[in-house]
Design a protein around this motif. Sequence first.
Motif, PDB file in Angstrom:
ATOM      1  N   ILE A 308       0.591  27.207  21.363  1.00 31.03           N
ATOM      2  CA  ILE A 308      -0.356  26.079  21.305  1.00 31.03           C
ATOM      3  C   ILE A 308      -1.461  26.372  20.299  1.00 31.03           C
ATOM      4  N   ILE A 309      -1.998  27.594  20.363  1.00 30.92           N
ATOM      5  CA  ILE A 309      -3.077  27.970  19.443  1.00 30.92           C
ATOM      6  C   ILE A 309      -2.576  28.010  18.008  1.00 30.92           C
ATOM      7  N   GLN A 310      -1.358  28.505  17.825  1.00 31.12           N
ATOM      8  CA  GLN A 310      -0.803  28.586  16.473  1.00 31.12           C
ATOM      9  C   GLN A 310      -0.605  27.201  15.858  1.00 31.12           C
ATOM     10  N   GLU A 311      -0.449  26.182  16.709  1.00 35.08           N
ATOM     11  CA  GLU A 311      -0.211  24.816  16.228  1.00 35.08           C
ATOM     12  C   GLU A 311      -1.484  23.979  16.143  1.00 35.08           C
ATOM     13  N   LEU A 312      -2.649  24.613  16.291  1.00 35.75           N
ATOM     14  CA  LEU A 312      -3.897  23.847  16.264  1.00 35.75           C
ATOM     15  C   LEU A 312      -4.221  23.260  14.894  1.00 35.75           C
ATOM     16  N   GLY A 313      -3.574  23.778  13.859  1.00 36.75           N
ATOM     17  CA  GLY A 313      -3.826  23.254  12.533  1.00 36.75           C
ATOM     18  C   GLY A 313      -4.882  24.027  11.762  1.00 36.75           C
ATOM     19  N   TRP A 314      -5.193  25.225  12.255  1.00 37.31           N
ATOM     20  CA  TRP A 314      -6.186  26.059  11.565  1.00 37.31           C
ATOM     21  C   TRP A 314      -5.541  27.016  10.575  1.00 37.31           C
ATOM     22  N   GLY A 315      -4.244  26.873  10.367  1.00 40.22           N
ATOM     23  CA  GLY A 315      -3.563  27.836   9.517  1.00 40.22           C
ATOM     24  C   GLY A 315      -3.553  29.209  10.160  1.00 40.22           C
ATOM     25  N   PRO A 373      -8.845  20.187  16.476  1.00 38.15           N
ATOM     26  CA  PRO A 373      -8.566  21.561  16.922  1.00 38.15           C
ATOM     27  C   PRO A 373      -9.666  22.149  17.790  1.00 38.15           C
ATOM     28  N   ARG A 374     -10.924  21.801  17.523  1.00 36.45           N
ATOM     29  CA  ARG A 374     -12.028  22.349  18.306  1.00 36.45           C
ATOM     30  C   ARG A 374     -12.003  21.814  19.733  1.00 36.45           C
ATOM     31  N   VAL A 375     -11.704  20.514  19.877  1.00 36.24           N
ATOM     32  CA  VAL A 375     -11.604  19.913  21.211  1.00 36.24           C
ATOM     33  C   VAL A 375     -10.420  20.514  21.967  1.00 36.24           C
ATOM     34  N   LYS A 376      -9.308  20.685  21.271  1.00 36.45           N
ATOM     35  CA  LYS A 376      -8.106  21.221  21.914  1.00 36.45           C
ATOM     36  C   LYS A 376      -8.313  22.677  22.339  1.00 36.45           C
ATOM     37  N   TYR A 377      -8.998  23.451  21.517  1.00 39.94           N
ATOM     38  CA  TYR A 377      -9.252  24.845  21.891  1.00 39.94           C
ATOM     39  C   TYR A 377     -10.191  24.900  23.094  1.00 39.94           C
ATOM     40  N   ALA A 378     -11.197  24.005  23.131  1.00 42.24           N
ATOM     41  CA  ALA A 378     -12.062  23.919  24.314  1.00 42.24           C
ATOM     42  C   ALA A 378     -11.248  23.524  25.540  1.00 42.24           C
ATOM     43  N   GLY A 379     -10.241  22.656  25.333  1.00 41.69           N
ATOM     44  CA  GLY A 379      -9.376  22.261  26.430  1.00 41.69           C
ATOM     45  C   GLY A 379      -8.598  23.418  27.016  1.00 41.69           C
ATOM     46  N   THR A 380      -8.220  24.402  26.191  1.00 41.99           N
ATOM     47  CA  THR A 380      -7.502  25.574  26.721  1.00 41.99           C
ATOM     48  C   THR A 380      -8.407  26.372  27.654  1.00 41.99           C
ATOM     49  N   ASN A 432       8.437  19.669  20.851  1.00 42.52           N
ATOM     50  CA  ASN A 432       7.795  18.706  19.937  1.00 42.52           C
ATOM     51  C   ASN A 432       6.368  19.120  19.558  1.00 42.52           C
ATOM     52  N   PRO A 433       6.200  20.295  18.929  1.00 39.36           N
ATOM     53  CA  PRO A 433       4.875  20.669  18.425  1.00 39.36           C
ATOM     54  C   PRO A 433       4.482  19.731  17.289  1.00 39.36           C
ATOM     55  N   PRO A 434       3.207  19.639  16.912  1.00 43.52           N
ATOM     56  CA  PRO A 434       2.113  20.493  17.398  1.00 43.52           C
ATOM     57  C   PRO A 434       1.371  19.945  18.616  1.00 43.52           C
ATOM     58  N   ARG A 435       1.632  18.693  19.052  1.00 41.55           N
ATOM     59  CA  ARG A 435       0.793  18.115  20.109  1.00 41.55           C
ATOM     60  C   ARG A 435       1.309  18.413  21.512  1.00 41.55           C
ATOM     61  N   TYR A 436       2.588  18.682  21.654  1.00 42.16           N
ATOM     62  CA  TYR A 436       3.167  19.025  22.966  1.00 42.16           C
ATOM     63  C   TYR A 436       2.771  17.996  24.033  1.00 42.16           C
ATOM     64  N   LEU A 437       2.943  16.715  23.724  1.00 43.61           N
ATOM     65  CA  LEU A 437       2.499  15.661  24.629  1.00 43.61           C
ATOM     66  C   LEU A 437       3.216  15.719  25.977  1.00 43.61           C
TER      67      LEU A 437
END
Length: 500
Positions: A308-315, A373-380, A432-437
Amino acid sequence: MADPEKNFASHDSQDEDTIGTIQGVLPDPDAHLSQEEKDKIDRKLVWKLDWILIPWLCILYLLAFLDRTNIGNAKVAHLTDDLQLSLPHEYNATLTIFFVSYSVFEPLTNVLLKRLRPSIFIPIIMILWGASMTGMGFVHNYSGLLAARWFLGLTEAGLFPGVNYYLSCWYKRSEFGVRAAIFFSAAAVSGSFGGLLAAAIEQMNGVGGRPGWSWIFILEGLLTVIFGVASFWMVHDFPDQARFLSEDDRARVVRRLKTDQQSSAEHEEWKISYLIAGLKDWKMWLGMAIYMGCDMPLYAFSLFLPSIIQELGWGTSTVRAQLLSVPPYAAAAVLTVAIGFIADRTRQRGLCNIFVSLVGVVGFLMLLASTDPRVKYAGTFLGALGIYPCISNTISWMANNIEGVYKRGVVLGFVIGWGNLNGIVSSNIYFNPPRYLEGHGVLVAYMTVFLFGGSLLMTVLLRVENRRRREGKRDYRVEGKSAAEIEALGDNRPDFIYTI
């Protein structure tokens, strides 16, 4: 009722007749001391138990959780590429097969733990799962990885339910929760430690002609074997047989559990009636639903967080993904212990589950709805905070409300085994990355319906039953029975007040 054997008191405030009956049955090495002196001895005894039992058990579970979830770290270290696994199907199958063997054998393990003794059973299964873990480092194909994961699940099955059952045989109900939380916090710590360790071991890529992911399995497996051998000396038996206690201290442990309406420290022979009693108890079935509501999300989170972290879009690089997985686990470890402490003090385990689960639901909704990505990382972070405390709190809740040596073991085995069987779901929802809905959506559903909804229902039902017991509507159960027959009723006794 005039008969002292039938003069019941609540768990929160036992009357003199109840304690007097207990004192008449069990030897009291401190009978000649004042209450202040007895309290001092009791505090010293609990402190001794904490320092001798808890640290080593935490290390063992850290190793267990590290070994079952490090495949997620190995995946981002190119395991799937080197073994030519198709994604997501073959990789997810290697996750699934662990939970099949793990959950199938879990209900049996507490009976084996009691019959073989903890000092024998726990070291043996550790050595065996360490060998399975080491073997994973030498696999060359999909079928080899499947076989290694099957045996890893089979051999690890006895540790988590066994240790929770074991600790419940040492501590009062008001003391057990925080100890179980400290023990389980090792799982969150293993997430932090696992990410750091995997990032370091991965640098061995090419050593001995083996890839970095292979060394993750080999070194962590050998570490488990070493601790397994040491456990023959470091794991102790139940209170009535523990060699590190004096005869007086063994009597004190048994007595303090008796005053807490427990008989779990005493020797008891296995009977099929204990299995039947567990299967007929509605609390076990509802507990299974609640536990699946936090255990399935636990494994999904643990197995897929690096991805999940690798797919956040931060390279994000492989090593950085391992390192960024550390902070959410560290936060979860702190909250797990805090909730254990709060639940022990307030005796409101249901409310703790309810409020903490809502935090987790918010976290996964953030992962589900946002592309930032910042919101998603906070979500983790919120996701981890909403999952980990509920695991140990739910197990403590079930252990608090099931009385009897083998019945408690059976119930915990079924609750934990069913929860882990839902790891099969965990292994097959993240694609189905990167969002894994799909994955995040299933987690929200599990936590809302089973964890939140189940905890709410359990809290209401236990409150209703406690009210009926205090009003004397369950006193008919002890009419005409002897003291021994009343004690055999376990948590069906009218004076047994449930922890809510």
